[in-house]
Design a protein around this motif. Structure first.
Motif, PDB file in Angstrom:
ATOM      1  N   ASN A  94       0.823  -1.219   0.000  1.00 29.34           N
ATOM      2  CA  ASN A  94       0.000   0.000   0.000  1.00 29.34           C
ATOM      3  C   ASN A  94       0.855   1.266   0.000  1.00 29.34           C
ATOM      4  N   ILE A  95       2.139   1.123   0.288  1.00 32.13           N
ATOM      5  CA  ILE A  95       3.012   2.288   0.463  1.00 32.13           C
ATOM      6  C   ILE A  95       4.101   2.371  -0.598  1.00 32.13           C
ATOM      7  N   ALA A  96       4.659   1.212  -0.972  1.00 35.35           N
ATOM      8  CA  ALA A  96       5.848   1.229  -1.826  1.00 35.35           C
ATOM      9  C   ALA A  96       5.720   0.245  -2.985  1.00 35.35           C
ATOM     10  N   PRO A  97       6.330   0.575  -4.124  1.00 35.17           N
ATOM     11  CA  PRO A  97       6.365  -0.388  -5.236  1.00 35.17           C
ATOM     12  C   PRO A  97       7.317  -1.530  -4.877  1.00 35.17           C
ATOM     13  N   LEU A  98       6.901  -2.762  -5.167  1.00 24.85           N
ATOM     14  CA  LEU A  98       7.672  -3.947  -4.805  1.00 24.85           C
ATOM     15  C   LEU A  98       8.014  -4.763  -6.040  1.00 24.85           C
ATOM     16  N   TYR A  99       9.018  -5.606  -5.912  1.00 25.44           N
ATOM     17  CA  TYR A  99       9.348  -6.579  -6.956  1.00 25.44           C
ATOM     18  C   TYR A  99      10.066  -7.754  -6.320  1.00 25.44           C
ATOM     19  N   LYS A 100      10.137  -8.870  -7.073  1.00 24.99           N
ATOM     20  CA  LYS A 100      10.873 -10.051  -6.610  1.00 24.99           C
ATOM     21  C   LYS A 100      12.164 -10.138  -7.400  1.00 24.99           C
ATOM     22  N   ASP A 101      13.263 -10.390  -6.671  1.00 28.44           N
ATOM     23  CA  ASP A 101      14.541 -10.576  -7.371  1.00 28.44           C
ATOM     24  C   ASP A 101      14.652 -12.021  -7.840  1.00 28.44           C
ATOM     25  N   SER A 102      15.757 -12.360  -8.466  1.00 32.35           N
ATOM     26  CA  SER A 102      15.939 -13.707  -9.033  1.00 32.35           C
ATOM     27  C   SER A 102      15.966 -14.802  -7.970  1.00 32.35           C
ATOM     28  N   ASP A 103      16.224 -14.430  -6.706  1.00 39.60           N
ATOM     29  CA  ASP A 103      16.217 -15.403  -5.610  1.00 39.60           C
ATOM     30  C   ASP A 103      14.865 -15.503  -4.922  1.00 39.60           C
ATOM     31  N   GLY A 104      13.883 -14.718  -5.396  1.00 38.09           N
ATOM     32  CA  GLY A 104      12.548 -14.754  -4.808  1.00 38.09           C
ATOM     33  C   GLY A 104      12.358 -13.815  -3.634  1.00 38.09           C
ATOM     34  N   ASN A 105      13.372 -12.993  -3.323  1.00 41.30           N
ATOM     35  CA  ASN A 105      13.235 -12.012  -2.248  1.00 41.30           C
ATOM     36  C   ASN A 105      12.324 -10.879  -2.700  1.00 41.30           C
ATOM     37  N   ILE A 106      11.445 -10.445  -1.818  1.00 41.52           N
ATOM     38  CA  ILE A 106      10.578  -9.306  -2.128  1.00 41.52           C
ATOM     39  C   ILE A 106      11.303  -8.048  -1.685  1.00 41.52           C
ATOM     40  N   LEU A 107      11.466  -7.115  -2.628  1.00 39.69           N
ATOM     41  CA  LEU A 107      12.223  -5.893  -2.380  1.00 39.69           C
ATOM     42  C   LEU A 107      11.377  -4.675  -2.713  1.00 39.69           C
ATOM     43  N   THR A 108      11.638  -3.588  -2.000  1.00 42.05           N
ATOM     44  CA  THR A 108      11.007  -2.328  -2.362  1.00 42.05           C
ATOM     45  C   THR A 108      11.860  -1.662  -3.435  1.00 42.05           C
ATOM     46  N   GLN A 109      11.224  -0.928  -4.313  1.00 41.34           N
ATOM     47  CA  GLN A 109      11.956  -0.225  -5.354  1.00 41.34           C
ATOM     48  C   GLN A 109      12.413   1.152  -4.877  1.00 41.34           C
ATOM     49  N   PHE A 110      12.059   1.504  -3.636  1.00 35.99           N
ATOM     50  CA  PHE A 110      12.533   2.757  -3.053  1.00 35.99           C
ATOM     51  C   PHE A 110      13.927   2.554  -2.482  1.00 35.99           C
ATOM     52  N   GLU A 111      14.809   3.533  -2.657  1.00 37.09           N
ATOM     53  CA  GLU A 111      16.080   3.516  -1.958  1.00 37.09           C
ATOM     54  C   GLU A 111      15.807   3.849  -0.496  1.00 37.09           C
ATOM     55  N   GLY A 112      16.742   3.489   0.389  1.00 39.81           N
ATOM     56  CA  GLY A 112      16.568   3.681   1.831  1.00 39.81           C
ATOM     57  C   GLY A 112      16.045   5.054   2.238  1.00 39.81           C
ATOM     58  N   PRO A 113      16.689   6.146   1.804  1.00 37.56           N
ATOM     59  CA  PRO A 113      16.219   7.478   2.230  1.00 37.56           C
ATOM     60  C   PRO A 113      14.791   7.789   1.789  1.00 37.56           C
ATOM     61  N   ILE A 114      14.413   7.334   0.593  1.00 36.13           N
ATOM     62  CA  ILE A 114      13.043   7.563   0.111  1.00 36.13           C
ATOM     63  C   ILE A 114      12.066   6.740   0.940  1.00 36.13           C
ATOM     64  N   ALA A 115      12.426   5.497   1.230  1.00 31.47           N
ATOM     65  CA  ALA A 115      11.564   4.641   2.052  1.00 31.47           C
ATOM     66  C   ALA A 115      11.289   5.302   3.401  1.00 31.47           C
TER      67      ALA A 115
END
Length: 182
Positions: A15-36
């Motif tokens: 609901n807050i950040a755009p997400l994606y899965k990397d090649s290992d299946g980890n769910i990551l935010t597309q925001f860099e740390g400071p933006i998050a």
């Protein structure tokens, strides 16, 4: 992606950040740390906990395989054999000391005290990297450490007259300029 960074939210993160899965299946935010952090997410670094687990496993393996008890509370940080390994750049698998550039720095620096390893870690960053040759030259007495001011000279003595740490800058401002933190 930060190796040990975890983003924490008080609601479903999608609901807050755009997400994606990397090649290992980890769910990551597309925001860099400071933006998050700016959008209200909490960024935590859990590297320390992972490191503690690795240390305990290593202690257990040394005891199991070699029959040697390692007392982590009484490690000799001036062990010449260990420092010589660093000086030869034999640091594969040692976090923050394993890259080729860091190994090259260690071979030029030839650390002979824990403080050199701490300085190497601080110097091996964009910006401070340009001070590496000066640090090494002064450490090996190929270059004289200039005397600037008694207060600065004392604060920078450990790092051969080079401002390596933010704490040194703060101490200099505080003692030389009379500037106090609020």
């Amino acid at each position: 992606m930060h190796a040990a960074g975890v983003i924490i939210a008080d609601q479903p993160i999608e609901n807050i950040a755009p997400l994606y899965k990397d090649s290992d299946g980890n769910i990551l935010t597309q925001f860099e740390g400071p933006i998050a952090e700016k959008v209200g997410l909490l960024k935590m670094d859990f590297l320390g906990l992972r490191t503690l687990s690795t240390l305990q496993r290593s202690i257990d393996l040394v005891k199991q395989i070699k029959g040697i008890e390692v007392d982590i509370e009484h490690i000799d940080f001036s062990d010449k054999t260990v420092l010589a390994l660093f000086g030869r750049g034999e640091t594969r698998g040692i976090f923050q000391f394993e890259s080729g550039g860091m190994q090259d720095l260690l071979m030029k620096m030839v650390p002979d005290r824990l403080e050199d390893l701490i300085a190497a870690n601080a110097l091996y960053r964009p910006g401070p990297m340009e001070l590496i040759p000066t640090y090494c030259n002064r450490k090996h007495k190929r270059e004289r450490v200039p005397e600037v001011h008694p207060i600065m000279d004392k604060i920078l003595e450990e790092t051969y007259g080079i401002m390596v740490y933010q704490e040194q800058v703060m101490q200099i401002f505080n003692q030389l300029g009379g500037i106090r933190a609020k």
